[in-house]
Design an enzyme around this catalytic site. Structure first.
Site, PDB file in Angstrom:
ATOM      1  N   HIS A  78       0.865  -1.186   0.000  1.00 40.14           N
ATOM      2  CA  HIS A  78       0.000   0.000   0.000  1.00 40.14           C
ATOM      3  C   HIS A  78       0.895   1.227   0.000  1.00 40.14           C
ATOM      4  O   HIS A  78       1.446   1.621   1.033  1.00 40.14           O
ATOM      5  CB  HIS A  78      -0.914  -0.017   1.228  1.00 40.14           C
ATOM      6  N   HIS A  80       1.740   5.203  -2.323  1.00 39.16           N
ATOM      7  CA  HIS A  80       1.201   6.271  -3.183  1.00 39.16           C
ATOM      8  C   HIS A  80       2.366   6.859  -3.979  1.00 39.16           C
ATOM      9  O   HIS A  80       2.856   7.953  -3.684  1.00 39.16           O
ATOM     10  CB  HIS A  80       0.515   7.343  -2.339  1.00 39.16           C
ATOM     11  N   LYS A  83       2.005  10.475  -5.393  1.00 37.45           N
ATOM     12  CA  LYS A  83       2.073  11.614  -4.477  1.00 37.45           C
ATOM     13  C   LYS A  83       3.490  11.855  -3.953  1.00 37.45           C
ATOM     14  O   LYS A  83       3.792  12.938  -3.445  1.00 37.45           O
ATOM     15  CB  LYS A  83       1.172  11.378  -3.267  1.00 37.45           C
ATOM     16  N   HIS A 229      -9.394   2.484   0.861  1.00 37.03           N
ATOM     17  CA  HIS A 229      -8.998   3.182   2.081  1.00 37.03           C
ATOM     18  C   HIS A 229     -10.254   3.260   2.961  1.00 37.03           C
ATOM     19  O   HIS A 229     -11.284   3.779   2.519  1.00 37.03           O
ATOM     20  CB  HIS A 229      -8.538   4.601   1.773  1.00 37.03           C
ATOM     21  N   GLU A 232     -10.368   5.945   7.843  1.00 34.52           N
ATOM     22  CA  GLU A 232      -9.110   6.593   8.240  1.00 34.52           C
ATOM     23  C   GLU A 232      -9.442   7.827   9.079  1.00 34.52           C
ATOM     24  O   GLU A 232      -9.249   8.972   8.661  1.00 34.52           O
ATOM     25  CB  GLU A 232      -8.286   6.960   7.007  1.00 34.52           C
ATOM     26  N   ASP A 329       2.692   3.254   2.937  1.00 38.62           N
ATOM     27  CA  ASP A 329       1.739   4.325   2.664  1.00 38.62           C
ATOM     28  C   ASP A 329       2.466   5.500   2.003  1.00 38.62           C
ATOM     29  O   ASP A 329       3.250   5.309   1.091  1.00 38.62           O
ATOM     30  CB  ASP A 329       1.007   4.733   3.934  1.00 38.62           C
ATOM     31  N   ASN A 330       2.263   6.706   2.486  1.00 39.36           N
ATOM     32  CA  ASN A 330       2.784   7.895   1.810  1.00 39.36           C
ATOM     33  C   ASN A 330       4.248   8.147   2.153  1.00 39.36           C
ATOM     34  O   ASN A 330       4.736   7.714   3.187  1.00 39.36           O
ATOM     35  CB  ASN A 330       1.958   9.114   2.184  1.00 39.36           C
TER      36      ASN A 330
END
Length: 435
Positions: A78, A80, A83, A229, A232, A329-330
């Protein structure tokens, strides 16, 4: 200088290696804290055999790891990538979730051209590869017309990187657009063309059940899996995870469904949380926790110390038989100001935040075998005779050593050969970020 030199030969032994037993197939022996001592025989880029220590053929060249750990290459399920690394161009001044949404939206509208997305995604792939990752699933913001730009870049990079990192992509769309037939139809078509998954970020919306049903039916009609998602938020009134499980069961959806975050589950009372977990298990849904990003964003209030860690009920889900994993994640964007797509960092922090220790016997599965299985790649994230020798070697011998340092001196082996582990320089991104 590496802590060990690999033999310059097609057939060699990694002697006196310590392996996380949960990642090993085709070999059985007594384990201590979930760790096995073995000799690994490598031949022509593959794992030829896993043997008791000291029993590999003496005539073969060898590297004595002196009980150093050997892991399979990692799975980051997972992320991104679209981004990533925009922090210096578009920060999140208060670190809040709404601040992240607003600043990513502004940056996307102003900057996310083909060249911009490609440069940042490729930088992320170079970083992940150097850290030892072999499989990545990325969510791609799919607000038209961005979905066409980002999926085309993704397809280009998936082909260019196919021998180094296997890539999967999820269309991350605003779920209210599901009821706009023209917009949603185009997103589905682009996703299907590029072999992606359908996704989005759930929240309390008018017609939410209708939205979910439409999403599931579109996925079924087009042979697509789903990755959402979910919840959250720290708001205990948000219960979309329960609705997702109920919808999958009611519709008899046969595709794979993965959900990420599920933060509000940890805010529910015990009875409601247990009923939801039982439904998730019954529906065969997989859960990925994003501990670093969730701890960064959740329960953040100016001038107030956070009261909870922001993560889901990981142990309870796993105990119920739900496949559970952790991921990055990010990375250096308004949703998470830090990170480097390093599964060792993710694992180390997950052990602390989620209490995956005491015992640690099966903890290694959360960045290896379990996410590989969730993503449908049982050929990745494990050590097994016949599989490619895609491995990560560490000088650390035991869990305390492994978890106490960042393991920056690791050796990444792909097809039996060590790779160049130099990380890309952040200055490489200056041409796109300086705009």
């Amino acid at each position: 200088m590496s802590f060990v030199e690999l033999p310059n030969a097609p057939h060699y032994v990694l002697a006196n290696a310590t392996l996380p037993a949960i990642t090993v197939e085709g070999y059985s022996a007594a384990a201590s804290e979930g760790l096995l001592c073995t000799d690994l025989v490598i031949a022509d880029g593959k794992i030829e055999s896993v043997l008791p220590p000291g029993t590999a053929p003496a005539a073969l060249p060898r590297a004595d790891l002196r009980e150093g750990m050997v892991w399979p290459c990692f799975v980051d399920m997972h992320t991104h990538l679209d981004k990533g690394h925009i922090w210096e161009r578009r920060r999140n001044p208060d670190g809040s979730f709404m601040g992240a949404l607003e600043n990513v939206s502004a940056d996307r509208a102003a900057n996310w051209s083909t060249d911009d997305v490609r440069a940042r995604m490729e930088f992320s792939l170079k970083t992940a590869y150097a850290h030892g990752t072999k499989l990545i699933r990325t969510h791609l913001d799919s607000i038209p017309p961005q979905h066409r730009i980002s999926f085309e870049v993704f397809a280009e990079l998936r082909e260019a990187w196919k021998d180094r990192i296997a890539l999967q992509a999820v269309a991350l769309l605003p779920l209210e657009q599901v009821l706009d037939a023209n917009v949603f139809g185009d997103i589905v078509a682009v996703t299907r063309t590029h072999g992606g998954l359908l996704g989005g970020a759930t929240r309390i919306l008018p017609d939410f059940e209708k939205i979910l049903e439409t999403l599931f039916k579109a996925a079924a009609d087009n042979g697509l899996d789903i990755d959402l998602h979910v919840d959250e938020t720290e708001d205990r009134e948000v219960l979309t995870l329960k609705t997702i499980a109920e919808t999958k069961l009611r519709l008899g959806f046969q595709g794979a469904v993965t959900v990420g975050h599920c933060c509000s589950l940890a805010r529910q009372d015990e009875d409601l949380a247990r009923r939801t977990i039982d439904l998730v298990a019954e529906a065969g849904i997989s859960v990925v926790s994003l501990p670093m990003c969730n701890m960064y964003l959740q329960d953040r209030h100016a001038g107030r110390t956070p009261r909870w860690r922001g993560v889901t009920l990981f142990h309870e889900l796993a105990a119920a038989g739900v496949p559970t994993a952790v991921s990055s994640d990010n990375t250096r964007d308004p949703f998470y100001a830090y990170g480097d797509l390093d599964p060792v960092e993710v694992f180390r922090e997950a052990v602390r935040i989620l209490h995956l220790d005491h015992p640690l016997d099966e903890a290694a599965r959360v960045v290896t075998t379990t996410p590989a299985d969730i993503l449908g790649r049982r050929d990745i994230g494990r050590i097994k005779p016949g599989l490619p020798a895609d491995l990560v070697l560490f000088s650390a011998r035991r869990w305390s050593e492994f978890l106490s340092r960042p393991q920056a001196d690791r050796i990444v082996v792909r097809n039996g050969m060590g790779i160049d582990r130099r990380l890309p320089d952040y200055r490489d991104l200056d041409p796109v970020l300086d705009r």
